[in-house]
Enzyme design. Structure first.
Site, PDB file in Angstrom:
ATOM      1  N   SER A 145     107.115  21.653  97.907  1.00  0.00           N
ATOM      2  CA  SER A 145     108.520  21.700  97.509  1.00  0.00           C
ATOM      3  C   SER A 145     109.058  20.300  97.225  1.00  0.00           C
ATOM      4  CB  SER A 145     109.349  22.365  98.617  1.00  0.00           C
ATOM      5  OG  SER A 145     108.928  23.699  98.816  1.00  0.00           O
ATOM      6  N   GLU A 375     106.243  28.883  93.303  1.00  0.00           N
ATOM      7  CA  GLU A 375     107.260  28.519  92.301  1.00  0.00           C
ATOM      8  C   GLU A 375     108.630  28.298  92.940  1.00  0.00           C
ATOM      9  OE1 GLU A 375     107.394  30.273  88.415  1.00  0.00           O
ATOM     10  OE2 GLU A 375     105.318  30.947  88.580  1.00  0.00           O
TER      11      GLU A 375
END
Length: 393
Positions: A145, A375
């Site tokens: 992230s 994602e």
């Protein structure tokens, strides 16, 4: 996943929503027929790598990969609603088929956006036809992230770049022919010093460091670069533009993750409905019990709400030509979390049978978990939404 005789395919009631036109409805019908054909249903999934290759080839032969990659180099536009419909349909039928389709688009999205004409001509037709498999290499062991923590580096050397470092959790890692790779080039601190490159599987210095097994079998790997020398012509965009390119790519495909989650959720609801109508319990059908009806009502409502968010994001990008960073994040967060809840309730309705290896609900339970992470994890989506709000409020 095997379709019970009582189930014929996903419901398309939402195709009459104003987000869609006749081309989307025709595509959904064609894709559903393909998903039920021998071209997909007869593929043996016991060897995941081989199954992915065959699925990609079948999708290419059927012309379906054009939806994710653009019809041609002269017609590169991607209709987000078609991508979402494809993923929703394929996920309902077969999670690995959804994965195979999505990676062809995600793996080459940056090439379509920022690659030179020569690079697009060399790569895109082979990916579009299913001859080549594609991968998107952004994550690292300590930079998931937090992309700014990226350590994999590329240094200019004349008319070449030399890459060193590792990427991990790379979908199609180990079987892909072409990788879109993001590496630190140092033009500025943090994300402003990252560039994007195209690496081929046979480039000297590129190797597979480790294959990664996960609860829902998919090809994943850690890939390694050791003095991997590639032509500078394979850089995508300008130096230091890699992060922007990555985010533009993810903005295109993030809503489609939500659509895949809805495909899994719809399958879970359909399985639960079929089971509840047949299962005898306490002198009645499971469907006659109020607690069952309450669960089904929650499941159906959650799916519709998440689907509205998903296709709003896709429609906003396709029709209004507007940024969908916030809308796609809302859709991805809501759809994946909702699908997890829906599938969990389906497992509960099936009782002990729901967790038996090989049951549809058990497979769906394993399939959905990763979607809340990849994602952009749910927690990251919340931050994206808040940051977008703070820009405008």
């Amino acid at each position: 996943m095997t379709i019970p005789a009582t189930l014929t395919g996903p419901s398309w009631d939402h195709l009459d929503w104003p987000f869609f036109d006749s081309s989307h409805r025709e595509f959904a019908t064609r894709l559903d027929a393909f998903a039920k054909s021998d071209a997909m249903t007869m593929i043996d999934h016991t060897d995941v790598d081989a199954a992915c290759r065959r699925l990609v080839r079948a999708l290419g032969d059927a012309g379906i990969l054009k939806v994710a990659t653009g019809a041609s180099e002269t017609d590169p536009l991607i209709d987000s609603r078609l991508v979402c419909l494809a993923r929703e349909t394929l996920a309902w039928h077969d999670g690995l088929a959804d994965f195979a389709f999505a990676m062809q688009g995600l793996g080459t999205g940056a090439i379509g956006l920022s690659g030179s004409a020569a690079l697009r001509a060399a790569v895109m037709p082979k990916v579009r036809s299913g001859e080549w498999l594609a991968a998107f290499a952004l994550s690292e062991k300590d930079a998931g992230s937090d992309v700014a923590a990226m350590a994999c580096a590329a240094r200019a050397d004349g008319d070449h770049y030399i890459l060193d470092g590792e990427k991990t959790w790379i979908s199609n890692g180990g079987i892909a022919d072409v990788y879109t790779v993001f590496a630190r080039t140092g033009e500025a601190p943090g994300t402003r010093g990252i560039s994007a490159f195209v690496v081929l599987a046979d480039d000297p210095g590129f190797s597979i460091a480790e294959r990664i097994d996960v609860i829902a079998p998919h090809p994943l790997a850690t890939i390694r670069f050791e003095s991997c020398r590639i032509p500078a012509s394979r850089r995508l965009g300008g130096p230091g533009e890699g992060f922007k390119i990555a985010m533009r790519t993810l903005d295109i495909f993030r809503a489609s993750v939500a659509a895949a989650a809805m495909g899994f959720a719809r399958r879970a609801l359909d399985e639960a409905l079929s089971h509840a109508r047949e299962r005898q319990m306490f002198g009645a059908k499971l469907a006659d019990l109020q607690l069952t009806q309450a669960a089904l009502g929650d499941m159906a409502t959650g799916i519709d709400a998440a689907t509205l968010l998903t296709y709003r994001a896709a429609w906003r990008r396709d029709v209004q030509k507007l940024s969908t960073t916030r809308e796609a994040a809302m859709a991805k967060m809501t759809a994946t979390e909702t699908a997890q809840t829906v599938i969990d309730r389906a497992v509960q309705l099936f009782g002990g049978r729901g967790v038996r290896t090989g049951e549809i609900t058990e497979k769906l339970y394993r399939e959905i978990r990763a979607l809340r992470i990849y994602e952009g994890a749910t927690e990251v989506q919340k931050l994206i939404i808040a940051r977008e709000l703070l820009k405008t409020k």
